[in-house]
Scaffold this motif. Structure first.
Motif, PDB file in Angstrom:
ATOM      1  N   CYS A  85       1.100   6.225  -4.007  1.00 18.22           N
ATOM      2  CA  CYS A  85       0.178   6.107  -5.137  1.00 18.22           C
ATOM      3  C   CYS A  85       0.145   7.411  -5.931  1.00 18.22           C
ATOM      4  O   CYS A  85       0.477   8.488  -5.402  1.00 18.22           O
ATOM      5  CB  CYS A  85      -1.227   5.763  -4.634  1.00 18.22           C
ATOM      6  SG  CYS A  85      -2.018   7.072  -3.664  1.00 18.22           S
ATOM      7  N   SER A 115       0.825  -1.203   0.000  1.00 19.80           N
ATOM      8  CA  SER A 115       0.000   0.000   0.000  1.00 19.80           C
ATOM      9  C   SER A 115       0.863   1.258   0.000  1.00 19.80           C
ATOM     10  O   SER A 115       2.043   1.231   0.342  1.00 19.80           O
ATOM     11  CB  SER A 115      -0.939   0.010   1.211  1.00 19.80           C
ATOM     12  OG  SER A 115      -0.189  -0.013   2.414  1.00 19.80           O
ATOM     13  N   CYS A 116       0.229   2.364  -0.371  1.00 17.79           N
ATOM     14  CA  CYS A 116       0.876   3.687  -0.424  1.00 17.79           C
ATOM     15  C   CYS A 116       1.391   4.086   0.958  1.00 17.79           C
ATOM     16  O   CYS A 116       0.699   3.923   1.970  1.00 17.79           O
ATOM     17  CB  CYS A 116      -0.141   4.699  -0.939  1.00 17.79           C
ATOM     18  SG  CYS A 116       0.358   6.427  -0.770  1.00 17.79           S
ATOM     19  N   CYS A 159      -1.958  10.373  -4.223  1.00 14.50           N
ATOM     20  CA  CYS A 159      -1.292  11.096  -3.132  1.00 14.50           C
ATOM     21  C   CYS A 159      -0.166  11.972  -3.677  1.00 14.50           C
ATOM     22  O   CYS A 159       0.070  13.081  -3.190  1.00 14.50           O
ATOM     23  CB  CYS A 159      -0.748  10.116  -2.100  1.00 14.50           C
ATOM     24  SG  CYS A 159      -2.004   9.449  -0.986  1.00 14.50           S
ATOM     25  N   CYS A 218      -1.256   7.290   2.197  1.00 15.73           N
ATOM     26  CA  CYS A 218      -2.656   7.010   2.540  1.00 15.73           C
ATOM     27  C   CYS A 218      -2.848   5.623   3.149  1.00 15.73           C
ATOM     28  O   CYS A 218      -3.836   5.386   3.859  1.00 15.73           O
ATOM     29  CB  CYS A 218      -3.554   7.174   1.318  1.00 15.73           C
ATOM     30  SG  CYS A 218      -3.279   5.915   0.031  1.00 15.73           S
ATOM     31  N   GLU A 219      -1.911   4.725   2.853  1.00 13.07           N
ATOM     32  CA  GLU A 219      -1.971   3.349   3.357  1.00 13.07           C
ATOM     33  C   GLU A 219      -3.235   2.624   2.908  1.00 13.07           C
ATOM     34  O   GLU A 219      -3.682   1.673   3.555  1.00 13.07           O
ATOM     35  CB  GLU A 219      -1.856   3.320   4.889  1.00 13.07           C
ATOM     36  CG  GLU A 219      -0.551   3.893   5.410  1.00 13.07           C
ATOM     37  CD  GLU A 219      -0.418   3.813   6.895  1.00 13.07           C
ATOM     38  OE1 GLU A 219      -1.463   3.608   7.573  1.00 13.07           O
ATOM     39  OE2 GLU A 219       0.701   3.942   7.411  1.00 13.07           O
ATOM     40  N   ILE A 220      -3.836   3.112   1.830  1.00  9.15           N
ATOM     41  CA  ILE A 220      -5.059   2.495   1.303  1.00  9.15           C
ATOM     42  C   ILE A 220      -4.845   2.032  -0.129  1.00  9.15           C
ATOM     43  O   ILE A 220      -5.011   0.850  -0.438  1.00  9.15           O
ATOM     44  CB  ILE A 220      -6.241   3.496   1.359  1.00  9.15           C
ATOM     45  CG1 ILE A 220      -6.528   3.892   2.814  1.00  9.15           C
ATOM     46  CG2 ILE A 220      -7.475   2.899   0.706  1.00  9.15           C
ATOM     47  CD1 ILE A 220      -7.577   4.981   2.938  1.00  9.15           C
ATOM     48  N   ARG A 221      -4.482   2.969  -0.998  1.00  9.31           N
ATOM     49  CA  ARG A 221      -4.305   2.635  -2.412  1.00  9.31           C
ATOM     50  C   ARG A 221      -2.951   1.959  -2.644  1.00  9.31           C
ATOM     51  O   ARG A 221      -2.035   2.075  -1.824  1.00  9.31           O
ATOM     52  CB  ARG A 221      -4.429   3.903  -3.269  1.00  9.31           C
ATOM     53  CG  ARG A 221      -5.843   4.470  -3.316  1.00  9.31           C
ATOM     54  CD  ARG A 221      -5.891   5.778  -4.097  1.00  9.31           C
ATOM     55  NE  ARG A 221      -5.217   6.862  -3.389  1.00  9.31           N
ATOM     56  CZ  ARG A 221      -5.827   7.657  -2.497  1.00  9.31           C
ATOM     57  NH1 ARG A 221      -7.101   7.470  -2.210  1.00  9.31           N
ATOM     58  NH2 ARG A 221      -5.150   8.605  -1.900  1.00  9.31           N
ATOM     59  N   LYS A 222      -2.859   1.302  -3.764  1.00 12.13           N
ATOM     60  CA  LYS A 222      -1.635   0.581  -4.106  1.00 12.13           C
ATOM     61  C   LYS A 222      -0.539   1.547  -4.519  1.00 12.13           C
ATOM     62  O   LYS A 222      -0.775   2.492  -5.266  1.00 12.13           O
ATOM     63  CB  LYS A 222      -1.928  -0.397  -5.235  1.00 12.13           C
ATOM     64  CG  LYS A 222      -0.754  -1.323  -5.568  1.00 12.13           C
ATOM     65  CD  LYS A 222      -1.137  -2.314  -6.641  1.00 12.13           C
ATOM     66  CE  LYS A 222       0.041  -3.238  -6.964  1.00 12.13           C
ATOM     67  NZ  LYS A 222      -0.313  -4.220  -8.019  1.00 12.13           N
ATOM     68  N   GLU A 223       0.658   1.301  -4.030  1.00  9.67           N
ATOM     69  CA  GLU A 223       1.793   2.166  -4.405  1.00  9.67           C
ATOM     70  C   GLU A 223       2.201   1.853  -5.840  1.00  9.67           C
ATOM     71  O   GLU A 223       2.145   0.703  -6.271  1.00  9.67           O
ATOM     72  CB  GLU A 223       2.961   1.957  -3.437  1.00  9.67           C
ATOM     73  CG  GLU A 223       3.417   0.512  -3.247  1.00  9.67           C
ATOM     74  CD  GLU A 223       4.370   0.028  -4.331  1.00  9.67           C
ATOM     75  OE1 GLU A 223       4.794   0.858  -5.167  1.00  9.67           O
ATOM     76  OE2 GLU A 223       4.674  -1.165  -4.353  1.00  9.67           O
TER      77      GLU A 223
END
Length: 218
Positions: free
Chosen positions: A23, A2-3, A26, A6-11
């Motif tokens: 990501c 994860s990013c 961000c 944001c720790e949500i979307r994929k990096e």
């Protein structure tokens, strides 16, 4: 993975500002806002290539001192003054690598307001600045004005430069800065423009007169 932000979307890309992978969303949203993006970041460079100039609505008219006319003739006649003050800004930015465009704009604005008050009322009042970095940048510009006057005095026996001319020069630089910056809190586009005019290897030994006509007028 994860990013890192944001720790949500994929990096999907490496961010040198956080030393991790983030990501694209961000990157776009936090670039020069919360992130101190280095000038060699390829995503920052790509964004600047496609970025449209800021519209008039995005710039505070009060910060442009629209009541002050800066003519082409003035810029031609006072080229060395303009060059000297630009050199002073570059020198201040090199001395403090944490300076952003907004710091230089704040310093120039404070100086312009102070000189406008001198011109209109004769009162000498220093406009307060919010940080030591901004105060140091303003002092560098003030020292250049002092050096310019002393050079005139030495060369001709007297100084002809008026406060109104210093005001016009400051306003010109303010408009140049506002035209060059992205307007984001951590933008250094104007700072990097200054560095391009005065390369680091030359700054330590260069005088404004040596620099020639490097300043790019808007």
């Amino acid at each position: 993975m994860s990013c890192a932000i944001c720790e949500i979307r994929k990096e999907k890309r490496f961010c040198p500002a956080v030393h991790g992978r983030i990501c694209p969303q961000c990157c776009g949203e936090q670039r020069e806002v919360t992130l101190d993006c280095p000038s060699d970041c390829p995503y920052l460079q790509q964004a600047r290539e496609h970025e449209k100039p800021r519209s008039a609505e995005q710039i505070d008219p009060a910060g442009l001192f629209l009541q002050i006319e800066v003519s082409d003739q003035f810029m031609y006649e006072k080229e060395h003054l303009l060059l000297g003050l630009t050199f002073a800004l570059a020198k201040a930015a090199r001395a403090d690598r944490g300076l952003h465009d907004q710091d230089l704009i704040a310093a120039l604005t404070a100086l312009a307001r102070s000189y406008e008050r001198r011109v209109n009322s004769g009162l000498h009042y220093e406009q307060p600045l919010t940080s030591d970095a901004q105060r140091r940048a303003a002092l560098e510009v003030e020292n250049m004005v002092k050096d310019y006057r002393e050079a005139e005095q030495k060369h001709t026996g007297y100084s002809t430069m008026r406060d109104s001319e210093v005001l016009k020069a400051l306003v010109f630089l303010l408009r140049l800065a506002n035209g060059r910056t992205s307007g984001r809190p951590k933008s250094r586009a104007f700072v990097e423009f200054l560095f391009a005019q005065f390369p680091e290897k030359e700054t330590a030994v260069m005088t404004p007169q040596d620099a020639g006509s490097r300043i790019i007028l808007p």
